[in-house]
Design a protein around this motif. Sequence first.
Motif, PDB file in Angstrom:
ATOM      1  N   GLN A 132       0.851  -1.186   0.000  1.00  0.00           N
ATOM      2  CA  GLN A 132       0.000   0.000   0.000  1.00  0.00           C
ATOM      3  C   GLN A 132       0.887   1.236   0.000  1.00  0.00           C
ATOM      4  N   THR A 133       0.599   2.180  -0.883  1.00  0.00           N
ATOM      5  CA  THR A 133       1.394   3.407  -0.997  1.00  0.00           C
ATOM      6  C   THR A 133       0.456   4.614  -1.021  1.00  0.00           C
ATOM      7  N   PRO A 134       0.970   5.822  -0.770  1.00  0.00           N
ATOM      8  CA  PRO A 134       0.107   7.006  -0.800  1.00  0.00           C
ATOM      9  C   PRO A 134      -0.584   7.167  -2.154  1.00  0.00           C
ATOM     10  N   GLU A 135      -1.817   7.675  -2.102  1.00  0.00           N
ATOM     11  CA  GLU A 135      -2.608   7.812  -3.326  1.00  0.00           C
ATOM     12  C   GLU A 135      -2.858   9.258  -3.728  1.00  0.00           C
ATOM     13  N   LYS A 136      -2.938  10.163  -2.750  1.00  0.00           N
ATOM     14  CA  LYS A 136      -3.258  11.555  -3.060  1.00  0.00           C
ATOM     15  C   LYS A 136      -2.091  12.458  -2.685  1.00  0.00           C
ATOM     16  N   TYR A 137      -1.807  13.408  -3.570  1.00  0.00           N
ATOM     17  CA  TYR A 137      -0.649  14.271  -3.392  1.00  0.00           C
ATOM     18  C   TYR A 137      -1.015  15.731  -3.665  1.00  0.00           C
ATOM     19  N   VAL A 138      -0.281  16.632  -3.011  1.00  0.00           N
ATOM     20  CA  VAL A 138      -0.189  18.009  -3.479  1.00  0.00           C
ATOM     21  C   VAL A 138       1.154  18.126  -4.193  1.00  0.00           C
ATOM     22  N   PHE A 139       1.272  19.150  -5.007  1.00  0.00           N
ATOM     23  CA  PHE A 139       2.518  19.338  -5.751  1.00  0.00           C
ATOM     24  C   PHE A 139       3.129  20.677  -5.380  1.00  0.00           C
ATOM     25  N   GLY A 140       4.399  20.641  -5.069  1.00  0.00           N
ATOM     26  CA  GLY A 140       5.085  21.832  -4.607  1.00  0.00           C
ATOM     27  C   GLY A 140       6.218  22.238  -5.526  1.00  0.00           C
ATOM     28  N   VAL A 141       6.397  23.540  -5.682  1.00  0.00           N
ATOM     29  CA  VAL A 141       7.566  24.083  -6.374  1.00  0.00           C
ATOM     30  C   VAL A 141       8.117  25.216  -5.515  1.00  0.00           C
ATOM     31  N   GLU A 142       9.398  25.463  -5.646  1.00  0.00           N
ATOM     32  CA  GLU A 142      10.038  26.462  -4.783  1.00  0.00           C
ATOM     33  C   GLU A 142      11.213  27.119  -5.496  1.00  0.00           C
ATOM     34  N   TYR A 143      11.328  28.425  -5.277  1.00  0.00           N
ATOM     35  CA  TYR A 143      12.516  29.156  -5.679  1.00  0.00           C
ATOM     36  C   TYR A 143      13.336  29.477  -4.436  1.00  0.00           C
ATOM     37  N   LYS A 144      14.635  29.419  -4.569  1.00  0.00           N
ATOM     38  CA  LYS A 144      15.516  30.040  -3.586  1.00  0.00           C
ATOM     39  C   LYS A 144      15.897  31.389  -4.178  1.00  0.00           C
ATOM     40  N   LEU A 145      15.417  32.458  -3.536  1.00  0.00           N
ATOM     41  CA  LEU A 145      15.590  33.802  -4.076  1.00  0.00           C
ATOM     42  C   LEU A 145      16.582  34.612  -3.249  1.00  0.00           C
ATOM     43  N   LYS A 146      17.550  35.174  -3.916  1.00  0.00           N
ATOM     44  CA  LYS A 146      18.530  36.053  -3.268  1.00  0.00           C
ATOM     45  C   LYS A 146      18.049  37.491  -3.361  1.00  0.00           C
ATOM     46  N   GLY A 147      18.210  38.217  -2.251  1.00  0.00           N
ATOM     47  CA  GLY A 147      17.844  39.623  -2.251  1.00  0.00           C
ATOM     48  C   GLY A 147      16.559  39.916  -1.505  1.00  0.00           C
ATOM     49  N   ILE A 148      15.926  38.887  -0.918  1.00  0.00           N
ATOM     50  CA  ILE A 148      14.744  39.114  -0.093  1.00  0.00           C
ATOM     51  C   ILE A 148      14.903  38.340   1.216  1.00  0.00           C
ATOM     52  N   THR A 149      14.156  38.736   2.212  1.00  0.00           N
ATOM     53  CA  THR A 149      14.220  38.005   3.476  1.00  0.00           C
ATOM     54  C   THR A 149      12.947  38.237   4.265  1.00  0.00           C
ATOM     55  N   THR A 150      12.739  37.434   5.277  1.00  0.00           N
ATOM     56  CA  THR A 150      11.658  37.589   6.243  1.00  0.00           C
ATOM     57  C   THR A 150      12.186  37.039   7.561  1.00  0.00           C
ATOM     58  N   GLU A 151      11.524  37.334   8.643  1.00  0.00           N
ATOM     59  CA  GLU A 151      11.974  36.867   9.954  1.00  0.00           C
ATOM     60  C   GLU A 151      11.156  35.690  10.467  1.00  0.00           C
ATOM     61  N   SER A 152      10.130  35.264   9.707  1.00  0.00           N
ATOM     62  CA  SER A 152       9.210  34.245  10.202  1.00  0.00           C
ATOM     63  C   SER A 152       8.886  33.236   9.108  1.00  0.00           C
ATOM     64  N   PHE A 153       8.210  32.148   9.521  1.00  0.00           N
ATOM     65  CA  PHE A 153       7.612  31.234   8.561  1.00  0.00           C
ATOM     66  C   PHE A 153       6.297  31.868   8.120  1.00  0.00           C
ATOM     67  N   ASP A 154       6.222  32.341   6.895  1.00  0.00           N
ATOM     68  CA  ASP A 154       5.040  33.058   6.400  1.00  0.00           C
ATOM     69  C   ASP A 154       4.255  32.190   5.422  1.00  0.00           C
ATOM     70  N   PHE A 155       2.949  32.087   5.678  1.00  0.00           N
ATOM     71  CA  PHE A 155       2.046  31.306   4.830  1.00  0.00           C
ATOM     72  C   PHE A 155       0.974  32.244   4.282  1.00  0.00           C
ATOM     73  N   TYR A 156       0.736  32.170   2.975  1.00  0.00           N
ATOM     74  CA  TYR A 156      -0.253  33.012   2.317  1.00  0.00           C
ATOM     75  C   TYR A 156      -1.358  32.106   1.764  1.00  0.00           C
ATOM     76  N   LEU A 157      -2.568  32.324   2.282  1.00  0.00           N
ATOM     77  CA  LEU A 157      -3.688  31.453   1.955  1.00  0.00           C
ATOM     78  C   LEU A 157      -4.604  32.095   0.927  1.00  0.00           C
ATOM     79  N   ASP A 158      -5.091  31.285   0.019  1.00  0.00           N
ATOM     80  CA  ASP A 158      -6.179  31.664  -0.876  1.00  0.00           C
ATOM     81  C   ASP A 158      -6.833  30.344  -1.277  1.00  0.00           C
ATOM     82  N   PHE A 159      -7.948  30.034  -0.625  1.00  0.00           N
ATOM     83  CA  PHE A 159      -8.534  28.705  -0.755  1.00  0.00           C
ATOM     84  C   PHE A 159      -9.110  28.443  -2.142  1.00  0.00           C
TER      85      PHE A 159
END
Length: 392
Positions: A164-191
Amino acid sequence: MEEFDLVVVGAGPAGNRAAISAAEAGVNTLLLEEHPIIGRPISCGEGISRDALNTFDLPVEDADYFNRPVKEFRMFAPNASVVKLRIDGFIINREKFDQYNAKLAAEAGAEVKTRHRVIGVKRVGEELEIQVLKNNSEKLSFSSKIVIDGTGPSARIGKMIGAQTPEKYVFGVEYKLKGITTESFDFYLDFEKYKRGYIWIFPKGDDHANVGIVTTRPEPRKLLDEFITERQIEGEIMQYIGGAIPMTGPVKEPVENNFLAAGDAAGTANALFYGGIRAALISGDLAGKIASKAIKEKNYSKERLMEYPNILFTLPIADESIILAHRIFYNFKNDVYNHFSTILDGYYLDKLGISGYLKAGYIGFLDKYGRKMRKELWTMIKGFKTTAEWGF
């Protein structure tokens, strides 16, 4: 053909931890990694908690994989209101983290081989023959009493075995961007726009950040690019990565005769925010220990190995509240979530204070939406609480 008691496939968090615990138990262990360099390529936001590291006595600030501390979690609603949570977390370098743990496995006595891709698994009597392609050219085989799948979301070995293996997935992509920063783990929602997911910005260093998206919608990279353009985020792209993440919690039976799966290969990623490192470490450690006991007992049957999921499902990382919270949270409409978020705008959920508790009480007993959703809200709060404590 070389003989081993246990073969672990995949030198990520789950596979490394399984190899460490098995080798420490005195089991003759082989850890196979298909890529030439452990930790590459990665598909990870790279956030982890102090508790996750402390559980396994892993070093924190003085480790070479340590990037920076993160003390706050912020969740932005579509209308830009924000609720916050204080945390004791870190951003790590996943490549160096995986390499460090693979080194621990070797020091514990496991044999570690890179450039070894498993291409087949064949049952021979009561054991397994693990067929491998070395350096993409030379065919080899290893015999093993048990194999542990730590191959991540692909669950390659489980599929070969017929497990038995997982059946449902979300798909993620990510950039590592130089020149920006934040001080926290920031999540932006739009359902509506980021179905079953969100955008994240995590601080990576003094002048760069991980900016990514998870969603079930097609073309996630296009959605991420639109967000970056709309927010006028300007930064140099240092790296682009992407991959799938199991989205509905651990599979019920991640075992077969001679076989266990751990980490994302068993679907253990947190179903609310899809963090997977801590769950991978815990499930890998448990899988290695159960496999070691079974090997010493000379009983490799599915019935014997069911001890693994039986224990796994008693742990907070597999708590049903997380799955239920996932279903409730990701079925919100933007206007309803905006409504709740606006009431608690700017508050820390872990320390509401008198005025915050009054607002929370208002939501639960007087608010037009809150009264209708009281049961769902309490279920979601439990899932969020468990996730905050155990989800990363």
